[in-house]
Design an enzyme around this catalytic site. Structure first.
Site, PDB file in Angstrom:
ATOM      1  N   TYR A 111       5.143   8.935   5.246  1.00  0.00           N
ATOM      2  CA  TYR A 111       6.309   8.309   5.879  1.00  0.00           C
ATOM      3  C   TYR A 111       7.416   9.323   6.112  1.00  0.00           C
ATOM      4  O   TYR A 111       7.634  10.219   5.275  1.00  0.00           O
ATOM      5  CB  TYR A 111       6.888   7.223   4.970  1.00  0.00           C
ATOM      6  N   TYR A 150      -2.795   5.708   2.101  1.00  0.00           N
ATOM      7  CA  TYR A 150      -2.154   6.664   1.188  1.00  0.00           C
ATOM      8  C   TYR A 150      -2.166   6.120  -0.235  1.00  0.00           C
ATOM      9  O   TYR A 150      -2.242   4.911  -0.443  1.00  0.00           O
ATOM     10  CB  TYR A 150      -0.716   6.976   1.637  1.00  0.00           C
ATOM     11  N   ARG A 160      -3.092   2.269  -0.619  1.00  0.00           N
ATOM     12  CA  ARG A 160      -2.769   1.249   0.377  1.00  0.00           C
ATOM     13  C   ARG A 160      -3.730   1.367   1.560  1.00  0.00           C
ATOM     14  O   ARG A 160      -3.947   2.462   2.071  1.00  0.00           O
ATOM     15  CB  ARG A 160      -1.337   1.445   0.930  1.00  0.00           C
ATOM     16  N   HIS A 163      -1.648   0.283   7.274  1.00  0.00           N
ATOM     17  CA  HIS A 163      -0.888  -0.929   7.610  1.00  0.00           C
ATOM     18  C   HIS A 163       0.347  -0.596   8.417  1.00  0.00           C
ATOM     19  O   HIS A 163       0.856   0.528   8.364  1.00  0.00           O
ATOM     20  CB  HIS A 163      -0.494  -1.694   6.343  1.00  0.00           C
ATOM     21  N   HIS A 165       4.178  -2.228   8.862  1.00  0.00           N
ATOM     22  CA  HIS A 165       5.152  -3.204   8.361  1.00  0.00           C
ATOM     23  C   HIS A 165       5.800  -3.919   9.534  1.00  0.00           C
ATOM     24  O   HIS A 165       6.142  -3.283  10.543  1.00  0.00           O
ATOM     25  CB  HIS A 165       6.256  -2.496   7.572  1.00  0.00           C
TER      26      HIS A 165
END
Lengths: 246, 208
Positions: A111, A150, A160, A163, A165
């Site tokens: 991120y 990740y 995870r 995905h 959000h």
């Protein structure tokens, strides 16, 4: 049903069985961040059935294009995809002018956030966020790079699934929703403690976007379809004590 | 045969996660991307009403402030009308006030704040006036579905005592968790509102 979607009434009672409980101990952070007391149930007033109205001119022309909206000296690395779908309410009616905001990791699972320390590199050409208003049919689309999975600190080997959000703001403040979209076929979905916080298989399936071959852009991008349902509201024919009167 | 309805089911909620700022407040994540950003200042130069600041922290069950929380507020204008087509009350709208804002807690201190005006009273159900209040929605890592509550004002003692929502809360001792405390600091009006997600003084949250 003949009620127009521009007539506003109280929302149907929220069916909490489709949502994760506040306290989901396998998702460890929820333990100290979940209320112990019952929620107090409120009949809707104007405070709940109204909500902010957003305008197209508040968004920029590239806000729904995550491939270009942070490109500096080239294109971001990764699989080019289109994500599209409809925002509807529980009655099946389109939710027009809903604000859909998305954010995600880059293709390596990193991120662009000052608190993310994962070893995978930042992509200099990828910001990782976008936003779009639904049209009169409740339809939205955006273009992005498929995010990578990740690891995260929960148990020592939790990962995870890939995905995106989503934050959705509909007509009323009581419809406000935050969720995550997963990708069809990802083997990490089945073991993710955040996914598994939802004790309802059908509700989990609703978060998994199928590959939509027909919506692929030929020789350019694959596509995934993600439809969203916000709370519906009842017709106002024989009531409206919301604003006074008997 | 029983009638079969075809209502859809609401999409399941999932936590906003630790990186909610990227999508909803990218400045705080550490970068600039959008020309126009949504933020915690609800007022413009022409907004009518008493300027106030609402500030506080969101505190977990160990007493530690959340430093990664995101909050949104939605409120009526100073005349007590929501800027939304469903609000048909005979009161003026304010062209310079949408009534919505979004704030993040500070990464070090956990303090959030909003710059707004004090809302007027809005008519509630069955003709019972609601005391002035601000609607609050809270999401963060570890919060699986957004928490809804209301902020009332400590200087509205009479209106609060008659408020139909505060009076729904059976335990009188818990009502005070929804009252923001008024302070004046160098000419600025500040309402302090801490949210306790869990533990002693747990804030009242609503299923709306």
């Amino acid at each position: 049903m003949t009620r127009s979607s521009d007539v506003y009434g109280e929302f149907y009672q929220r069916d909490r069985s489709v949502h994760p409980p506040a306290y989901a101990p396998d998702y460890k952070t929820s333990v100290l961040r979940s209320p112990s007391n019952s929620l107090i149930s409120l009949q809707n007033s104007l405070s709940e059935i109204t909500g902010p109205v957003f305008r197209q001119d508040e968004l920029g022309p590239l806000d729904n294009d995550l491939i270009l909206n942070y490109a500096k000296d080239g294109l971001p690395i990764g699989e080019r995809i289109v994500v599209h779908g409809f925002v509807r309410d529980e009655n099946g009616r389109p939710v027009k002018n809903a604000l859909v905001e998305v954010w995600q990791a880059n293709a390596g699972g990193r991120y662009r956030h000052k608190k993310d320390q994962y070893i995978a590199p930042i992509d200099p050409n990828f910001g990782g966020c976008g936003r779009v208003l639904t049209d009169d049919n409740g339809y939205y689309f955006f273009r992005t790079i498929k995010p990578g999975p990740y690891p995260w600190r929960n148990r020592v080997n939790d990962w995870r699934p890939a995905h995106i959000h989503y934050s959705i703001s509909g007509n009323g403040f009581a419809q406000r929703l935050i969720t995550q979209m997963y990708f069809e076929g990802d083997p990490l979905i089945a073991t993710c403690p955040i996914v598994k916080s939802i004790n309802n298989e059908e509700a989990v399936r609703g978060l998994i976007a199928p590959l939509d071959r027909n919506a692929a852009i030929q020789l350019d991008s694959l596509a995934y379809r993600f439809d969203i349902v916000l709370r519906g509201s009842r017709a106002t024919l024989f009531e409206n004590h919301l604003q006074g009167g008997k | 045969m029983v009638n079969q309805f075809n209502y859809l089911k609401e999409t399941a909620s999932q936590t906003a996660g630790p990186y909610v700022h990227i999508g909803l407040a990218p400045h705080q994540a550490g970068f600039d991307i959008f020309e126009n950003n949504f933020g915690n200042v609800l007022v413009g130069p022409g907004t009518k009403g008493e300027r106030i600041r609402i500030e506080g922290r969101v505190i977990d069950g160990s007493g530690t402030p959340l430093r990664d929380v995101l909050l949104e507020i939605w409120q009526a204008n100073a005349a007590g009308r929501y800027n939304h087509p469903a609000d048909k009350q005979d009161k003026p709208l304010d062209d310079d006030f949408r009534g919505w804002g979004r704030a993040c807690s500070n990464f070090e201190t956990g303090v959030y704040s909003f710059e707004t005006v004090k809302p007027g009273a809005v008519m509630g159900r069955n003709g019972r006036l609601m005391a002035p209040h601000v609607n609050l929605w809270i999401v963060a890592r570890g919060i699986n579905i957004g928490l809804n509550t209301r902020i009332y004002f400590s200087d509205e003692v009479d209106a609060n005592a008659k408020d139909p929502v505060l009076n729904l809360i059976e335990w009188e001792v818990r009502r005070k968790t929804l009252i923001a405390q008024r302070e004046e600091r160098g000419g600025e009006v500040v309402y302090r509102f801490d949210v306790h997600i869990q533990g002693d003084n747990e804030t009242v949250f609503f299923d709306i």
